[in-house]
Design a protein around this motif. Structure first.
Motif, PDB file in Angstrom:
ATOM      1  N   VAL A 288      -2.237   1.461   9.451  1.00 52.29           N
ATOM      2  CA  VAL A 288      -1.430   2.177   8.461  1.00 52.29           C
ATOM      3  C   VAL A 288       0.027   1.755   8.647  1.00 52.29           C
ATOM      4  O   VAL A 288       0.679   2.159   9.615  1.00 52.29           O
ATOM      5  CB  VAL A 288      -1.556   3.709   8.617  1.00 52.29           C
ATOM      6  N   PRO A 289       0.574   0.928   7.760  1.00 47.42           N
ATOM      7  CA  PRO A 289       1.993   0.566   7.864  1.00 47.42           C
ATOM      8  C   PRO A 289       2.878   1.794   7.633  1.00 47.42           C
ATOM      9  O   PRO A 289       2.500   2.718   6.902  1.00 47.42           O
ATOM     10  CB  PRO A 289       2.188  -0.468   6.741  1.00 47.42           C
ATOM     11  N   PHE A 290       4.069   1.790   8.240  1.00 43.36           N
ATOM     12  CA  PHE A 290       4.972   2.922   8.057  1.00 43.36           C
ATOM     13  C   PHE A 290       5.369   3.077   6.592  1.00 43.36           C
ATOM     14  O   PHE A 290       5.591   4.198   6.108  1.00 43.36           O
ATOM     15  CB  PHE A 290       6.222   2.735   8.925  1.00 43.36           C
ATOM     16  N   GLY A 291       5.408   1.955   5.866  1.00 45.95           N
ATOM     17  CA  GLY A 291       5.740   2.029   4.448  1.00 45.95           C
ATOM     18  C   GLY A 291       4.777   2.891   3.655  1.00 45.95           C
ATOM     19  O   GLY A 291       5.146   3.499   2.650  1.00 45.95           O
ATOM     20  N   THR A 292       3.515   2.972   4.118  1.00 52.17           N
ATOM     21  CA  THR A 292       2.529   3.815   3.439  1.00 52.17           C
ATOM     22  C   THR A 292       2.930   5.288   3.507  1.00 52.17           C
ATOM     23  O   THR A 292       2.679   6.054   2.571  1.00 52.17           O
ATOM     24  CB  THR A 292       1.139   3.629   4.081  1.00 52.17           C
ATOM     25  N   ARG A 365       0.736   9.443  10.326  1.00 56.20           N
ATOM     26  CA  ARG A 365      -0.226   8.331  10.288  1.00 56.20           C
ATOM     27  C   ARG A 365      -1.648   8.855  10.436  1.00 56.20           C
ATOM     28  O   ARG A 365      -2.569   8.391   9.741  1.00 56.20           O
ATOM     29  CB  ARG A 365       0.100   7.329  11.387  1.00 56.20           C
ATOM     30  N   GLN A 366      -1.861   9.815  11.351  1.00 58.88           N
ATOM     31  CA  GLN A 366      -3.197  10.367  11.541  1.00 58.88           C
ATOM     32  C   GLN A 366      -3.676  11.102  10.284  1.00 58.88           C
ATOM     33  O   GLN A 366      -4.873  11.082   9.966  1.00 58.88           O
ATOM     34  CB  GLN A 366      -3.207  11.312  12.749  1.00 58.88           C
ATOM     35  N   LYS A 367      -2.759  11.715   9.569  1.00 60.21           N
ATOM     36  CA  LYS A 367      -3.105  12.393   8.314  1.00 60.21           C
ATOM     37  C   LYS A 367      -3.619  11.385   7.293  1.00 60.21           C
ATOM     38  O   LYS A 367      -4.631  11.614   6.630  1.00 60.21           O
ATOM     39  CB  LYS A 367      -1.878  13.132   7.772  1.00 60.21           C
ATOM     40  N   VAL A 368      -2.933  10.247   7.202  1.00 57.93           N
ATOM     41  CA  VAL A 368      -3.366   9.202   6.267  1.00 57.93           C
ATOM     42  C   VAL A 368      -4.726   8.642   6.683  1.00 57.93           C
ATOM     43  O   VAL A 368      -5.602   8.415   5.851  1.00 57.93           O
ATOM     44  CB  VAL A 368      -2.314   8.079   6.191  1.00 57.93           C
ATOM     45  N   ALA A 370      -7.080  10.132   8.318  1.00 56.80           N
ATOM     46  CA  ALA A 370      -8.115  11.122   8.035  1.00 56.80           C
ATOM     47  C   ALA A 370      -8.508  11.085   6.561  1.00 56.80           C
ATOM     48  O   ALA A 370      -9.695  11.174   6.216  1.00 56.80           O
ATOM     49  CB  ALA A 370      -7.633  12.515   8.422  1.00 56.80           C
ATOM     50  N   GLU A 371      -7.525  10.922   5.696  1.00 62.54           N
ATOM     51  CA  GLU A 371      -7.799  10.838   4.261  1.00 62.54           C
ATOM     52  C   GLU A 371      -8.563   9.561   3.926  1.00 62.54           C
ATOM     53  O   GLU A 371      -9.435   9.549   3.057  1.00 62.54           O
ATOM     54  CB  GLU A 371      -6.495  10.906   3.473  1.00 62.54           C
ATOM     55  N   MET A 372      -8.244   8.471   4.631  1.00 63.24           N
ATOM     56  CA  MET A 372      -8.957   7.213   4.419  1.00 63.24           C
ATOM     57  C   MET A 372     -10.416   7.346   4.822  1.00 63.24           C
ATOM     58  O   MET A 372     -11.306   6.775   4.182  1.00 63.24           O
ATOM     59  CB  MET A 372      -8.287   6.083   5.223  1.00 63.24           C
ATOM     60  N   GLY A 373     -10.666   8.106   5.891  1.00 63.83           N
ATOM     61  CA  GLY A 373     -12.036   8.300   6.356  1.00 63.83           C
ATOM     62  C   GLY A 373     -12.868   9.130   5.413  1.00 63.83           C
ATOM     63  O   GLY A 373     -14.095   9.009   5.362  1.00 63.83           O
ATOM     64  N   GLU A 374     -12.215  10.001   4.640  1.00 63.83           N
ATOM     65  CA  GLU A 374     -12.929  10.865   3.700  1.00 63.83           C
ATOM     66  C   GLU A 374     -13.199  10.177   2.376  1.00 63.83           C
ATOM     67  O   GLU A 374     -14.018  10.634   1.586  1.00 63.83           O
ATOM     68  CB  GLU A 374     -12.108  12.136   3.443  1.00 63.83           C
ATOM     69  N   ALA A 375     -12.497   9.068   2.135  1.00 65.91           N
ATOM     70  CA  ALA A 375     -12.630   8.382   0.847  1.00 65.91           C
ATOM     71  C   ALA A 375     -13.996   7.725   0.705  1.00 65.91           C
ATOM     72  O   ALA A 375     -14.629   7.363   1.672  1.00 65.91           O
ATOM     73  CB  ALA A 375     -11.518   7.348   0.712  1.00 65.91           C
TER      74      ALA A 375
END
Length: 375
Positions: A288-292, A365-368, A370-375
């Protein structure tokens, strides 16, 4: 996971699908040859050891030792045993996925022959693991050392195989944050775990402890993987697979063992999906880049980041870079710059202010992730 079903009396399975939980009664070679090619993630094999015991074993008090004297463990010669080993290993290799692996357990009676055959057939050995028994059976005759260990061989399907499952961090967590070694001290199956037959004797003479299978499956499979045991016995592999949320296929010739296995597995409730997750390697987590973080609106351009002691501050820009006095760059570069270091993990160094407190940007970053894992 569904109920345990059974294909009793089928000629090595005529169906072309892998069910979630099944026990096939029949010859393991024929049964594996009837399964779809490259359909299994892991095989755990506890083949006959070909013990070649001469006569009964007795204790010093003359009571009989309940040892292995069944017909399924008897072979006319080493050549016959080697041919049997080659045949079942060839069948096993055909059904392993390209990312698959196999574990084989044995004693000094057979493990060296088994290991040589694995290599001859193209498997690639990853480790041999010594299971040191904390409570081994004594050597009653006093003619040799007490046999206090068995050997497991872990091998992948092909020599050039790049992808396979090894949950290194989970094994480290299991071992109190120390690397898991290839010598495992575990007790043999005794007490309440030892399954009994109707007369109070051992339901199976070589029942393995669930702790051993727990470690094997936790290390080299993931929830939802298909685990096959071609010598299922009383179902230790299936029992542990069900507990850990893995699918299983067991193959067993003897109806008396299948009956015990079915009842044993029926009583097991699998763990909740959330509880079956294991510690994963940072390298395995999605990047996850910081820009995300900026794109997702979790931090706005112009937000200020601080180090934990608030000695340094940097301003966030729209492209995900930071500016701090006379320097601009990534969260890592600016973190290293303000500390006068060559390198820095910006995710843990920089903090943002929320509810009057400082929290590391890594939680964003962990929040992002987690969302990626649910997609």
């Amino acid at each position: 996971m569904g109920r345990v079903s059974e294909r009793s009396g089928e000629k090595s399975g005529t169906k072309k699908e892998n069910p979630a939980e099944i026990i096939i009664q029949g010859d393991c070679i024929e049964a594996m040859n009837a399964l779809p090619e490259k359909s299994v993630d892991l095989i755990f094999a506890d083949p006959p050891y070909n013990l070649q015991l001469g006569g009964d074993l007795t204790r010093p008090d003359q009571s009989k030792v309940d040892a292995v004297n069944d017909d399924w463990d008897k072979f006319a010669s080493f050549q016959v045993y080697d041919e049997f080993t080659r045949n079942w290993m060839n069948a096993a290799r055909r059904i392993l996925k390209d990312t698959g692996a196999i574990w084989v357990i044995g004693s000094y009676h057979n493990i060296f022959r088994v290991g040589a055959t694995l290599q001859d057939l193209g498997y690639w050995i990853m480790n041999d693991v010594v299971w040191r028994k904390s409570n081994p059976m004594p050597n009653f005759r006093g003619t040799r050392f007490t046999n206090a260990h068995e050997t497991l061989i872990w091998a992948v399907r092909d020599a050039d195989q790049k992808k396979y499952t090894f949950n290194y961090d989970a094994m480290k967590a299991l071992n109190d944050d120390l690397q898991m070694r290839s010598d495992w001290t575990l007790p043999i199956c005794t007490g309440g775990e030892r399954l009994k037959d109707g007369e109070g004797g051992k339901a199976h003479p070589t029942q393995k402890p669930e702790a051993l299978l727990h470690r094997v499956l936790l290390a080299t499979t993931n929830p939802g993987d298909v685990v096959l045991d071609p010598f299922f016995g009383t179902g230790t592999t299936g029992a542990v697979a069900k507990k850990l949320g893995r699918k299983f296929i067991g193959i067993e010739r003897e109806q008396r063992y299948i009956k015990v296995a079915r009842e044993r597995i029926r009583q097991i409730k699998p763990g909740a999906a959330e509880d079956l997750k294991v510690t994963t390697s940072k390298k395995a987590e999605p990047r996850v880049p910081f820009g995300t973080i900026i794109e997702r609106g979790l931090l706005e351009p112009g937000a200020t980041l601080y180090d934990p002691q608030r000695r340094h501050a940097a301003r966030v820009r729209a492209d995900g870079s930071l500016v701090c006095r006379d320097a601009t760059g990534s969260i890592h570069k600016i973190g290293a710059h303000v500390q006068g270091l060559d390198a820095c993990n910006g995710w843990t160094f920089w903090h943002f202010k929320t509810d009057g407190k400082l929290k590391p940007i890594d939680i964003l970053r962990q929040k992002v992730r987690a969302e990626m894992g649910e997609a």
